[in-house]
Scaffold this active site. Structure first.
Site, PDB file in Angstrom:
ATOM      1  N   THR A 330       0.847  -1.168   0.006  1.00 26.18           N
ATOM      2  CA  THR A 330       0.118   0.107  -0.043  1.00 26.18           C
ATOM      3  C   THR A 330       0.796   1.331   0.084  1.00 26.18           C
ATOM      4  OG1 THR A 330      -1.642   1.123   1.459  1.00 26.18           O
ATOM      5  CG2 THR A 330      -0.324   0.136   2.558  1.00 26.18           C
ATOM      6  N   HIS A 382       2.462 -11.715  14.097  1.00 26.08           N
ATOM      7  CA  HIS A 382       3.463 -12.214  14.948  1.00 26.08           C
ATOM      8  C   HIS A 382       2.982 -13.605  15.211  1.00 26.08           C
ATOM      9  CE1 HIS A 382       7.332 -11.560  17.044  1.00 26.08           C
ATOM     10  NE2 HIS A 382       6.893 -10.567  17.786  1.00 26.08           N
TER      11      HIS A 382
END
Length: 411
Positions: A330, A382
């Site tokens: 993006t 994560h």
């Protein structure tokens, strides 16, 4: 008589909203002409006429909820309903094939070559037919002089611009006059879906973002040196996005877990590189997919991105354009963003954020110099990606962009 039906939705779409009628009862219609638009939570679909005639009646009003294959109205022959005098339509427009509709029968004119060419791949032929393109007018960049999907999408981008004015867009809120005015505007289906998906990601993934900065001077010098030759050969400008896509692809090869996704208690490692490019449209943020970026040239990437951007602005993106994807990029820099923490596009596990380029002082070879710098960010899940891998991935992106010759030479 022929029923006008809602297109068949994908399995993940249960219903839609009738966004607009482009014809009213009594109007003359031509085969392949857009009669109505339906908004789902993913895309806006066009409903086209399957025959010449007159719009006899409508069964649904704008704003109504519609289901897959539900009847919207009826088209009959010219004697079925009083029709006002219709403007004469001639040339390629009368023969244009549109998404979800049926192409007009070919004649001997060159404008119908798109429906006669048998040397196009299925993916290219689909783009050509749906957008009424003439293959003879599409610059080919394939290894054997063939037209690639990126070439076709680039041609779509070039023809979509003049059509944008006719496309309905979400109107801006008009705040009424008063001391403390307010206006309540219902979310569109697409905006509702965007909200749900982004919130689901925040609730499900263990999101973390790591940052770095890139000296864009080498990439800027490369673009300046070869821009004219690049445009002359490929018909498209060399931008930074193609360099970022190429750098991201090389980094994904080195760190496969960044290209992976989570499914239940399993990690799915993908042996291909389908990169989504976030594009702003009047109906919200959409993420069309560049497929097999490891096999795309810089010119092919630029053409495909340009084509998708124009399709997004014109409301022409399809479900196929936005399905899948293993990683996303993006670019908030186009709007002036200096730094951000982008949210991953589930079920992907990471997203790269680009930002604006600002000249700032940096230390270089023991001296303070002014350089065009860009902050870059990698948001990642994560749960499966460790900080070491995320940081090293972003460092590799930085190193490749600061020495683009290494990337282009695959060193």
């Amino acid at each position: 008589m022929a029923d006008i039906k809602v297109p068949v939705f994908s399995e993940s779409v249960s219903e839609g909203t009738l966004l607009a009628w482009h014809k009213k009862p009594g109007d003359a219609v031509k085969r392949g002409e857009v009669l109505a638009e339906i908004e789902t939570d993913k895309v806006v679909l066009e409903v086209t006429a399957l025959q010449d005639g007159v719009l006899v009646s409508t069964a649904k009003n704008e704003g109504d909820t519609v289901l897959s294959e539900e009847v919207l109205g009826v088209v009959g022959d010219a004697g079925s309903a009083p029709a006002p005098a219709a403007e004469t339509v001639s040339g390629p427009v009368a023969n244009e094939a549109t998404a979800g509709g049926t192409a007009a029968q070919p004649d001997s004119g060159a404008g119908n070559e798109a429906t006669r060419r048998d040397d196009l791949s299925p993916a290219v032929r689909k783009v050509v037919v749906e957008n009424g393109l003439n293959p003879a007018q599409i610059p080919a960049t394939g290894p054997k002089g063939n037209i690639t999907k990126a070439d076709a999408l680039g041609a779509v981008g070039q023809q979509a611009a003049p059509a944008q004015a006719a496309q309905p867009v979400t109107p801006a809120a008009v705040i009424p006059a008063g001391a403390r005015p307010e206006q309540r505007v219902p979310m569109t289906r697409i905006r509702q879906r965007i909200s749900e998906r982004l919130k689901d990601v925040q609730n499900t993934a263990a999101l973390l973002t790591t940052f770095n900065e890139v000296n864009m001077q080498p990439a800027m010098d490369l673009r300046k040196k070869y821009q004219d030759q690049f445009v002359a050969k490929h018909g498209v400008k060399l931008g930074f996005m193609s360099l970022f896509v190429r750098a991201a692809t090389e980094a994904l090869k080195a760190f496969p877990v960044i290209n992976a996704s989570v499914e239940g208690k399993d990690i799915i490692y993908h042996g291909f590189y389908d990169i989504g490019i976030a594009v702003a449209s009047d109906r919200g943020l959409v993420v069309p997919i560049l497929r097999d970026t490891d096999q795309m040239s810089l010119a092919g990437i630029e053409k495909a991105i340009g084509g998708y951007a124009q399709k997004a602005k014109a409301g022409k993106l399809t479900l196929e354009d936005m399905s899948g994807g293993t990683f996303s990029i993006t670019n908030g820099g186009t709007f002036g963003s200096m730094m951000s923490t982008p949210i991953i596009n589930a079920p992907q596990s990471a997203i790269l954020g680009m930002h604006n380029i600002i000249e700032r002082p940096i230390a270089q070879n023991g001296q303070v110099v002014i350089a065009p710098m860009m902050y870059i960010a990698l948001s990642y899940d994560h749960r499966i990606i460790d900080g070491k891998e995320a940081v090293q991935f972003l460092v590799m992106i930085k190193n490749l962009l600061e020495d683009p010759a290494r990337m282009l030479l695959e060193l």
